[in-house]
Motif scaffolding. Structure first.
Motif, mmCIF file in Angstrom:
data_model
loop_
_atom_site.group_PDB
_atom_site.id
_atom_site.type_symbol
_atom_site.label_atom_id
_atom_site.label_comp_id
_atom_site.label_asym_id
_atom_site.label_seq_id
_atom_site.Cartn_x
_atom_site.Cartn_y
_atom_site.Cartn_z
ATOM 1 N N TYR A 117 18.181 -15.085 89.609
ATOM 2 C CA TYR A 117 19.193 -15.112 88.549
ATOM 3 C C TYR A 117 20.548 -14.579 89.010
ATOM 4 O O TYR A 117 21.560 -14.812 88.358
ATOM 5 N N GLY A 143 20.091 -19.995 92.640
ATOM 6 C CA GLY A 143 18.784 -19.794 92.032
ATOM 7 C C GLY A 143 17.675 -19.533 93.033
ATOM 8 O O GLY A 143 16.512 -19.495 92.668
ATOM 9 N N THR A 159 24.251 -17.316 92.252
ATOM 10 C CA THR A 159 24.969 -18.310 91.458
ATOM 11 C C THR A 159 25.835 -19.224 92.312
ATOM 12 O O THR A 159 26.507 -20.093 91.799
#
Ligand code: ZN
Length: 71
Positions: A15, A33, A18
């Protein structure tokens, strides 16, 4: 134990990833990811590089194999 060999290794969780990075180990891309590692030399913190987990461990064995296995 992030400070072996004068580098700090931080895990990047999926998370948190990016952007797309290029892994210096295999020249391949690290897609957003993807769990990977950011490696920061203690002497040059602006030289941080993003590595695939597996590529960094290969690099450790290649570069520091003898010392690493003794620790
Ligand atoms: Zn790689």
């Amino acid at each position: 134990m992030g400070d072996l060999f004068g580098v700090t290794v931080n895990p990047i969780q999926p998370y948190q990833a990016t952007k797309t990075y290029v892994c210096p180990g295999c020249e391949g891309t690290i897609e957003p990811g993807t769990f990977h590692l950011v490696v920061i030399p203690d002497e040059a913190i602006d030289m941080r590089r993003h590595w695939h987990h597996g590529c960094w461990h290969k690099e450790l064995r290649r570069t520091y194999g003898a010392q690493a296995s003794r620790r």
